[in-house]
Design a protein around this motif. Structure first.
Motif, PDB file in Angstrom:
ATOM      1  N   SER A 105     -97.782  33.798  -5.717  1.00 49.68           N
ATOM      2  CA  SER A 105     -97.919  32.358  -5.936  1.00 49.68           C
ATOM      3  C   SER A 105     -98.779  32.056  -7.155  1.00 49.68           C
ATOM      4  CB  SER A 105     -98.513  31.690  -4.692  1.00 49.68           C
ATOM      5  OG  SER A 105     -99.791  32.251  -4.379  1.00 49.68           O
ATOM      6  N   LYS A 113     -91.768  32.005  -6.309  1.00 47.90           N
ATOM      7  CA  LYS A 113     -91.386  31.814  -4.915  1.00 47.90           C
ATOM      8  C   LYS A 113     -90.908  33.150  -4.367  1.00 47.90           C
ATOM      9  CE  LYS A 113     -90.006  26.980  -5.355  1.00 47.90           C
ATOM     10  NZ  LYS A 113     -88.906  25.999  -5.178  1.00 47.90           N
ATOM     11  N   PRO A 114     -91.104  33.398  -3.087  1.00 44.52           N
ATOM     12  CA  PRO A 114     -90.617  34.647  -2.508  1.00 44.52           C
ATOM     13  C   PRO A 114     -89.112  34.776  -2.661  1.00 44.52           C
ATOM     14  CG  PRO A 114     -92.089  33.494  -0.995  1.00 44.52           C
ATOM     15  CD  PRO A 114     -91.783  32.540  -2.102  1.00 44.52           C
ATOM     16  N   TYR A 135     -96.674  29.962   1.568  1.00 46.18           N
ATOM     17  CA  TYR A 135     -95.485  30.769   1.836  1.00 46.18           C
ATOM     18  C   TYR A 135     -94.269  30.347   1.019  1.00 46.18           C
ATOM     19  CZ  TYR A 135     -98.190  32.674   5.704  1.00 46.18           C
ATOM     20  OH  TYR A 135     -99.160  33.300   6.456  1.00 46.18           O
ATOM     21  N   GLY A 136     -94.491  29.536  -0.016  1.00 44.17           N
ATOM     22  CA  GLY A 136     -93.406  29.260  -0.957  1.00 44.17           C
ATOM     23  C   GLY A 136     -92.737  27.918  -0.837  1.00 44.17           C
ATOM     24  N   SER A 155     -92.186  24.172  -1.695  1.00 44.58           N
ATOM     25  CA  SER A 155     -92.566  23.254  -2.771  1.00 44.58           C
ATOM     26  C   SER A 155     -91.914  21.892  -2.613  1.00 44.58           C
ATOM     27  CB  SER A 155     -92.171  23.843  -4.136  1.00 44.58           C
ATOM     28  OG  SER A 155     -90.779  24.106  -4.195  1.00 44.58           O
TER      29      SER A 155
END
Length: 383
Positions: free
Chosen positions: A192, A197-198, A351-352, A354
């Protein structure tokens, strides 16, 4: 006596290397012969080949001249020194080499590590020696276990990073300390922090406070939705998948959890989430579901009325439904309630997440208002 006539022979002009494309003669459209059409065709093809070759040569050598020894060449176009050993081409850069391991899965189509590598080069050194480590191999599994990796691609700095210094004697290890996790001389970088993003999760995320969040079902696949009650796409996700979600809960396939993610430009959203969450605390899951359905159904009518008016209207609706108005209002005005909502938002970003809606279906992060077919397929793939 006959005399021989003196003649003067002109010397031919020196030859010049050139690519000449012979133009076909102009012929009216009605009288073009087969030969003429072929000449035009091959003329165009020849020109295209010539342009392609010129561009290819320019891209390869960057406008520079190849070294006579065959070991490399200096690119006049970009100013870099290229080297070639018969099988590999590389660019010479300043600085001692620093190891960068990229933990990834070659089969993952959403796990491109390029942005992360480029970001680390800017933050540390251009002299990164990058090695790709397959998360499915013994080495990859060991790294994932050592650092408790949740998602890929993951970036781990190794040999040479401890000693690395940049301009002014600064040490990136110290500058980046807040986003590094050190284990045995290796440093995991928080993705991050690189704005990434994952690409794919390799473990189920350990979300906080699951026992106090709105939740239904005890199925094998956990679905966690980050929502904004004022978001039109969240309403679309709710409306299009409500029946399917109920089916998957009732058939024991999923556990469905709701988390708050009110966006900053939706000014009425925090009040919506506060009243809904307080209805859950005061009256239970079924009452929360009723309030959630009402909020989404009437969503457009709350726009620009302000947070206080939104809270009053929703509490009045709760009273109409027979819920404990005093308990809900007291809870909604408690600063701890807003702190819980903010905590959900921070966790989502970690955890990604947005934007909204965002669904974690098992190990998959799926953003957007997906339809029932996509939703069902995502669940079924993890049963």
């Amino acid at each position: 006596m006959a005399t021989q006539k003196k003649t003067t022979t002109k010397k031919p002009a020196p030859k010049k290397a050139a690519v000449v494309i012979k133009a076909a003669p102009k012929v009216s459209g009605a009288s073009k012969s087969k030969e003429t059409r072929e000449a035009v065709f091959w003329g165009v093809v020849g020109y295209a080949i010539m342009v392609t070759l010129i561009l290819a040569i320019d891209l390869v050598i960057g406008g520079g001249a190849i070294d006579g020894g065959g070991s490399g060449f200096s690119g006049g176009g970009d100013g870099k020194d290229y080297h070639y050993d018969g099988s590999r081409t590389w660019i010479a850069v300043d600085g001692a080499p620093v190891e960068l391991m990229v933990l990834n899965d070659p089969a993952c189509s959403t796990c491109d590590p390029t942005q992360g590598i480029d970001g680390l080069k800017k933050a540390t050194t251009e002299a990164l020696v990058v090695s790709m480590v397959d998360v499915n191999t013994r080495e990859g599994k060991a790294l994932a276990e050592e650092f408790q990796v949740l998602a890929i691609p993951t970036f781990i700095l190794g040999k040479g990073f401890d000693e690395l210094e940049v301009a002014g004697g600064l040490k990136p290890k110290e500058q980046l300390a807040s986003v590094l996790t050190e284990k045995n001389g290796k440093y995991l970088v928080q993705s991050s922090a690189l704005g990434l993003k994952p690409g794919q999760y390799i473990k189920q995320i350990p979300f906080a406070d699951l026992d106090t969040e709105p939740s239904e079902g005890k199925g094998k696949v956990r679905v966690v939705e980050f929502t904004d009650f004022q978001c039109p796409y969240c309403k679309r996700l709710h409306d299009n998948n409500k029946a399917l979600i109920r089916e998957l809960i009732d058939t024991g396939k999923i556990e469905y959890v709701m988390k708050d993610f009110p966006l900053s430009f939706h000014l009425e959203a925090p009040a919506m989430h506060a009243v809904a969450n307080c209805t859950l605390k005061a009256e239970g899951q079924a009452a929360y579901d009723v309030m959630k359905d009402y909020i989404f159904e009437m969503q457009a009518t709350f726009n620009k009325i302000g947070a206080p008016a939104t809270q009053d209207r929703l509490i009045a609706q709760a009273a109409t439904l027979g819920y404990d108005e005093v308990a809900i209002r007291t809870c909604a005005n408690d600063p701890a309630t807003q702190a819980e909502i903010n905590g959900d938002s921070l966790e989502g970003r970690q955890y990604g997440v947005s934007g909204t809606p965002a669904l974690f279906i098992g190990k998959q992060l799926i953003p957007g208002a997906i339809g029932p077919d996509t939703f069902r397929q995502a669940v079924e793939s993890q049963l």
